[in-house]
Each structure stands twice: as C-alpha cells, then as structure tokens.
Design a protein around this motif. Structure first.
Motif, PDB file in Angstrom:
ATOM      1  N   SER A 196       0.819  -1.222   0.000  1.00  0.00           N
ATOM      2  CA  SER A 196       0.000   0.000   0.000  1.00  0.00           C
ATOM      3  C   SER A 196       0.848   1.265   0.000  1.00  0.00           C
ATOM      4  O   SER A 196       0.362   2.345   0.370  1.00  0.00           O
ATOM      5  N   GLN A 197       2.090   1.175  -0.382  1.00  0.00           N
ATOM      6  CA  GLN A 197       2.940   2.357  -0.465  1.00  0.00           C
ATOM      7  C   GLN A 197       2.766   3.007  -1.836  1.00  0.00           C
ATOM      8  O   GLN A 197       2.271   2.388  -2.769  1.00  0.00           O
ATOM      9  N   ASN A 198       3.213   4.264  -1.942  1.00  0.00           N
ATOM     10  CA  ASN A 198       3.179   4.935  -3.229  1.00  0.00           C
ATOM     11  C   ASN A 198       4.571   5.385  -3.637  1.00  0.00           C
ATOM     12  O   ASN A 198       5.538   5.225  -2.885  1.00  0.00           O
ATOM     13  N   ALA A 199       4.676   5.960  -4.811  1.00  0.00           N
ATOM     14  CA  ALA A 199       5.976   6.319  -5.366  1.00  0.00           C
ATOM     15  C   ALA A 199       6.685   7.387  -4.547  1.00  0.00           C
ATOM     16  O   ALA A 199       7.916   7.467  -4.553  1.00  0.00           O
ATOM     17  N   LEU A 200       5.921   8.207  -3.832  1.00  0.00           N
ATOM     18  CA  LEU A 200       6.548   9.260  -3.026  1.00  0.00           C
ATOM     19  C   LEU A 200       7.424   8.673  -1.933  1.00  0.00           C
ATOM     20  O   LEU A 200       8.477   9.223  -1.610  1.00  0.00           O
TER      21      LEU A 200
ATOM     22  N   SER B 186      10.155  16.585  -5.249  1.00  0.00           N
ATOM     23  CA  SER B 186       9.560  17.819  -5.766  1.00  0.00           C
ATOM     24  C   SER B 186       8.713  17.544  -7.007  1.00  0.00           C
ATOM     25  O   SER B 186       7.609  18.085  -7.156  1.00  0.00           O
ATOM     26  N   LEU B 187       9.219  16.678  -7.903  1.00  0.00           N
ATOM     27  CA  LEU B 187       8.484  16.329  -9.120  1.00  0.00           C
ATOM     28  C   LEU B 187       7.136  15.691  -8.786  1.00  0.00           C
ATOM     29  O   LEU B 187       6.092  16.069  -9.342  1.00  0.00           O
ATOM     30  N   LEU B 188       7.147  14.734  -7.871  1.00  0.00           N
ATOM     31  CA  LEU B 188       5.908  14.030  -7.524  1.00  0.00           C
ATOM     32  C   LEU B 188       4.935  14.919  -6.758  1.00  0.00           C
ATOM     33  O   LEU B 188       3.724  14.832  -6.957  1.00  0.00           O
ATOM     34  N   MET B 189       5.454  15.761  -5.861  1.00  0.00           N
ATOM     35  CA  MET B 189       4.575  16.625  -5.081  1.00  0.00           C
ATOM     36  C   MET B 189       3.904  17.673  -5.966  1.00  0.00           C
ATOM     37  O   MET B 189       2.741  18.032  -5.746  1.00  0.00           O
ATOM     38  N   GLN B 190       4.614  18.176  -6.958  1.00  0.00           N
ATOM     39  CA  GLN B 190       4.001  19.128  -7.889  1.00  0.00           C
ATOM     40  C   GLN B 190       2.934  18.444  -8.749  1.00  0.00           C
ATOM     41  O   GLN B 190       1.927  19.054  -9.101  1.00  0.00           O
ATOM     42  N   TRP B 191       3.173  17.195  -9.070  1.00  0.00           N
ATOM     43  CA  TRP B 191       2.232  16.448  -9.906  1.00  0.00           C
ATOM     44  C   TRP B 191       0.970  16.066  -9.142  1.00  0.00           C
ATOM     45  O   TRP B 191      -0.151  16.237  -9.633  1.00  0.00           O
ATOM     46  N   CYS B 192       1.162  15.567  -7.911  1.00  0.00           N
ATOM     47  CA  CYS B 192       0.010  15.105  -7.136  1.00  0.00           C
ATOM     48  C   CYS B 192       0.270  15.297  -5.639  1.00  0.00           C
ATOM     49  O   CYS B 192       0.810  14.387  -4.977  1.00  0.00           O
ATOM     50  N   PRO B 193      -0.067  16.443  -5.073  1.00  0.00           N
ATOM     51  CA  PRO B 193       0.160  16.688  -3.638  1.00  0.00           C
ATOM     52  C   PRO B 193      -0.563  15.688  -2.733  1.00  0.00           C
ATOM     53  O   PRO B 193      -0.153  15.476  -1.591  1.00  0.00           O
TER      54      PRO B 193
END
Length: 610
Positions: free
Chosen positions: A214-218, A230-237
């Motif tokens: 149940s983990q995600n890429a972040l 930073s890339l992932l947070m900008q894409w999907c907070p």
C-alpha cells in the motif's frame, strides 16, 4: 484469456527450433540475408518443411523459435534492428503477439533493451497491420509472466527514452499494475530515473503511483533525492496524505530519514494537517523524527499523550534532549506528563537510559518530586531495573539530586531483587578465578627467573640493587594477593552463602592490587637490567605511568555511578533498606579509588628513585 493461452500452446507445437544461420543473421541485423532465408510471405511451417525437403539448409520459417521460444521478431526487437522488424512483421504480423517462455512479447524485448526506435516501429506497425476493430491494443498492453507491461519493463531498467516513447504512443499503460500491484511510476522512481518519472507524470494525470504494501511512489522518492520528491509533489500533492499498511504517511518516512530538504519539500505542497497524521501506534511523523534522533520536530501528542521529548527520552537520543534544553520556548515540555502521568524523566528511568537521565537532571529544570498516576516518583521506578550496575547508578544519581520516594511504611519495603545478580556473580567469579590463578603463576615464575640471572654462587647478580629489591617486594605482593583472591573466589563459589558476597568483593580488590603490583614489578625489573642511561629509564617510566594512569581513569569513569555529595538521612535510610547492594558498591568504589591513588603514588616514588 485462458482460450488465448491454450491457442498459444497449440501454436508452440508447430514451432521449429531456429536454424543457426537465421539466428546469427537476425542477431546481426542483416535484413537481406534474413529475407533470403525466409520462405514466402506467409511463413507457414508446412511450406518451410516442404522447401527444406527440396533444398535443405536454404529455407527458414518465421515460426522458428529459440530454446526460450523467442521468435525472429523477439531477436530483432531486442537488438533494435528497425529495418528487420519491419521486414519480419510484413511477412508475419502474428509475431507481434508471440510470447516466449516468460510470456514476453517483442515489445517487452525492445523496451528492456532500451531501443526507443524499435519500440516506436513495433507500435506503429502494430497499428497499421491490425484492423481498427482488431486486438492491436492487446498487443501493446500485453503482460508477461510477472504481469509487467512494456512500460513496467522500461521503468524498472531506467530506459528513459523508451518510457517517453511509450507515454507518447500508449499513455494508458501508466495506469496498469503488475501482479505485485506495482505501477510503472513506482518502478521509475526506484530506478532513480527522474527523466522516466517526469515522462510519466508529464503525460498522464491519472497515472498510478501504487507500490507494494500500500505504499506509493513518493515513499520511494524519499529514499533518493529531493528533485524526485519535488516532481511528484508538484504532480500530485495528495500522495503525501496516502497511508500505507501501517498507516504511515510519506512524512513519517521522511522524518525518520532526517533529510530536512525533503521534509520541507513535502510540507510546501501538503496540507498542514499532515503533521497530525498518526500511524497504527499512534505516533506522528515528528515522533518518528524524535525516535531516530532527528532534530526537526515540534510538539505533537500521540495516543498515549506523549510529546516528541517523551519519545526521545525513551529511545536515548541525547541530541533531542540537548536541543530542548537550549530552547527556552520548549521548557514547558520538560515536565509535561503523558496520559499515565509520566514525564520524560520517568520514561527515561523505565527505559534505563542513564545518559538521558543525567542530562535532564543536570539541567536544573526538572521537577523531581512529580508522581505518575500510579503514585510513583523517579526513585520508586528504580525497582523495575533488572541490571545491577544500572540500579546502582540510578540510586546514586537520585540520591545526589535529592529525589524522594513515595510515602510508604518502612516495614512494607521489599529489598531489590534483580534477576541477574547471582548469575552475574557466578560467571564473574569463574572468570576472575582463572585470571588470579594466571597472575599467581606468573608472579611465582618471576621470583625464580629474576632479572640479571644468577651468579656462580647461586645468588642473584643484582642482589642488593635498589630496583631489584623493589621488584622482589612488588612480585611478592602480586603473588600473595592473587593467591588470596583465588582462595576467596573458589570458597565463594563452593559455599554459595550470603556472606560469599563479602569474599567476592574483597577478592576483586586483591586481584586488582596484584595486577597493579605486577605492572610496577615489571617496570622495576626492566629498569634494573637497563643500561645506566637515564633517558631509557625515563622512557620506560613514562610509558608505564601513562598506561597505568589512563587505565585507572577509564575504569573509574566506567564504574563510578556518580559523585556522591550531600547527606540526606531519610533517603539514605530508605536506600539502605531497599537497595543495600548500592551502598556496598559505593563503599567499594571509594576503596578502589584509594587503592589506585596509592598505586599512582607508588609509581611516582619508584620513578624518583630510579
């Protein structure tokens, strides 16, 4: 699906092993030679067999496979030969969906090898070769034995160009999960390819970021670099608020790692409530930071009503304690109680974290009289200690700072009964007996193998020499005290009586005295037989003195429970009743210091006499 697998098995029966000439030609990308070796445009096995019967070795078939059941198109795709790919598909377009023994398609081969041109050619030819109503989409979305699509394979191996190509031509692959429930984006992050991850998130807003447990890429990005975060947070907070199987958020992971830049990046895009998210144990991300000794933490209570200072005290992280003590705005945390009434100092005593206890008490800001909900003060919690040495240090430390016991009838006080005292004494007695026996043996041998040897009259050549006489005295002391220590230790193990503790303690003093005497005797013997050059004797003296001084100070610092100052009659009376061993230990530490002081003084005297 099952029907498709059955049909592929039936086709495998008709397959022939690939001839070596065709394999080598395909491997090297020699399109013209491959074309000459192939029969007709249909590439049917029956035709190939007929032609081979008429002209052996001249005709091959597109249905021939390797030992791993890889077809001609698999080989061409894996090597990135785009011209050969086009020629093979022109002859037999059914090879686009051919599966090898691992159920990899030619598209998997091209993606794994990182040939973006080959991937592009296969996708375009698949769309051109199959009717719009046909299953060309199944060819591009095909999964292998592990459930991986071509995009999974490219992301796993960090093939940036292939990922970008697939996302432009087949962007829907970004939403597919393999058999382990892992998304291509998660694999791209694990391969540390920022370009591949950017290629996915830049094309699809609905791309999956799922990972194992149940983990995600972040969470995976937190382990590597702030740019990925930073890339992932900008894409999907919203990734920051997703919880895994332990109800941990990505901020829990970042806080436990202690990378401040990543923590700040997450907090920049995530909602403020993220710091309040608690895991299955009721701990926030900031508790995780405190637990690992990471300073970026603020005051948040867990399910037990504990703040991050409570957690740091239990885990023994002195850096967190120091940080709070230096910050006047955090002074209120020092004496704050959890739901069970325990302060950070209570929890440190229960956890046996002596360094934390010392640091908190030395701050002068602790209210040592506070009782928890069970009515226990800090001194009362010492009775939970199972280690003898820890118990003694805590008793002495609490005595120094005047920590009171709870009100209790004196006749109801039970003596401390640690579980490891007898075992520790038994094991230590056995080892000390061996050491004392060895010391006695060495000292006895040294008396008859004197420095300077013997003369013709059987007497020592150095007889009458001041240093030689000192050597004899010290050697005699070493042998006598070691023999006495051995006798006491053997008697103590045999008798197992209550008084055997006294013999054990006395034997340790005798043994230490014998070791010190033997060290000094060595110096005197070496000085007696050394040339009259004062420089050599000075070097020997300095080496032995320095070694003895360092050894004694190290032992005292390790064994000394603390500086015993002040006299409190009530506390002393209570300690004598409940913790009698601590009083005995303190007295013997005093004797130990006296013996060592005498040894240092003796070393000074002998040094001046050289």
């Amino acid at each position: 699906m099952e029907q498709g697998r059955d049909s592929s098995k039936e086709q495998a029966v008709q397959h022939m092993f690939m001839c070596s000439k065709l394999y080598v030609a395909a491997f090297e990308g020699r399109t013209e030679l491959v074309a000459r070796l192939l029969t007709g445009s249909s590439g049917l096995a029956a035709t190939a067999q007929a032609m081979n019967a008429l002209h052996p070795g001249l005709c091959c078939s597109t249905r021939e496979v390797t030992a791993e059941r890889s077809t001609l198109l698999h080989i061409a795709a894996g090597r990135g030969h785009t011209d050969l790919i086009a020629e093979v598909i022109r002859r037999d377009s059914t090879l686009l969906s051919a599966l090898n023994s691992s159920r990899d398609t030619p598209l998997h081969f091209a993606a794994r090898a990182g040939h973006a041109d080959a991937v592009r050619a296969i996708i375009q030819l698949a769309r051109d070769s199959v009717e719009e109503a046909g299953p060309w989409g199944d060819v591009l979305r095909g999964k292998n034995e592990a459930g991986d699509t071509a995009l999974h394979v490219a992301c796993r191996h960090g093939r940036d160009a292939v990922v970008e190509t697939l996302m432009k031509l087949v962007p829907e692959l970004a939403a597919e999960l393999n058999n382990a429930g892992v998304s291509p984006l998660y694999l791209a992050v694990m391969s540390r390819s920022v370009r591949a991850a950017a290629g996915i998130v830049g094309c699809r807003d609905d791309a999956s970021a799922a990972g194992p447990m149940s983990q995600n890429a972040l969470r995976a990005a937190i382990l590597f670099h702030v740019d990925m975060v930073s890339l992932l947070m900008q894409w999907c907070p919203a990734l920051a608020t997703e919880l895994d199987s332990n109800k941990s958020s990505p901020l829990h992971f970042a806080s436990s790692n202690g990378d401040c830049s990543i923590i700040k990046e997450i907090l920049m895009y995530a909602p403020p409530s993220i710091v309040c998210i608690q895991d299955s144990e009721g701990l926030s991300a900031l508790h995780a930071a405190a637990s690992m000794g990471n300073l970026p933490a603020i005051h948040i209570c867990d399910s037990h009503g504990r703040n991050f200072l409570h957690t740091a005290a239990m885990k023994g992280h002195c850096s967190i304690i120091s940080h709070v003590m230096k910050n006047r705005m955090l002074d209120y945390l020092l004496n704050e109680q959890d739901k069970e009434g325990n302060t950070a100092l209570h929890l440190a005593v229960l956890a046996g974290e002596y360094r934390v206890i010392s640091k908190l008490l030395s701050s002068g800001k602790m209210q040592v009289h506070i009782m928890n909900n069970d009515g226990h003060t800090l001194s009362d919690l010492i009775e939970n200690s199972t280690g003898f040495y820890l118990m003694v240090r805590l008793v002495v430390k609490m005595f120094i700072y005047g920590v009171q016991f709870r009100p209790q009838r004196q006749d109801h006080i039970n003596k401390w009964n640690g579980q490891d005292i007898m075992k520790w004494r038994e094991a230590t007695s056995k080892n000390l007996a061996i050491v004392s026996t060895l010391v006695a043996t060495v000292a006895f041998s040294a008396a008859f193998n004197v420095p300077g040897s013997y003369g013709s009259d059987g007497k020592a050549n150095l007889n009458g020499n001041r240093m030689y006489n000192t050597f004899l005295v010290l050697d005699t002391i070493a042998m006598t005290t070691s023999v006495m220590a051995t006798i006491l230790l053997v008697y103590g193990r045999a008798s197992r009586s209550h008084r055997s503790w006294q013999g054990f303690i006395i034997s340790m003093h005798f043994l230490w005295l014998s070791l010190i005497s033997m060290m000094l005797a060595f110096f005197e013997a070496a000085a007696a037989v050394t040339s009259d050059k004062k420089a050599m004797k000075t070097v020997l003296y300095q080496l032995v003195y320095l070694g003895l001084y360092i050894l004694i100070n190290v032992l005292i610092s390790l064994a000394m429970p603390g500086s015993i100052t002040g006299r409190q009659r009530v506390l002393k009376k209570r300690i004598n009743r409940q913790y009698p061993f601590s009083v005995i230990y303190a007295l013997n530490m005093f004797m130990f210091i006296v013996v060592n002081t005498i040894a240092i003084a003796a070393m000074d005297i002998t040094g001046n006499l050289r």
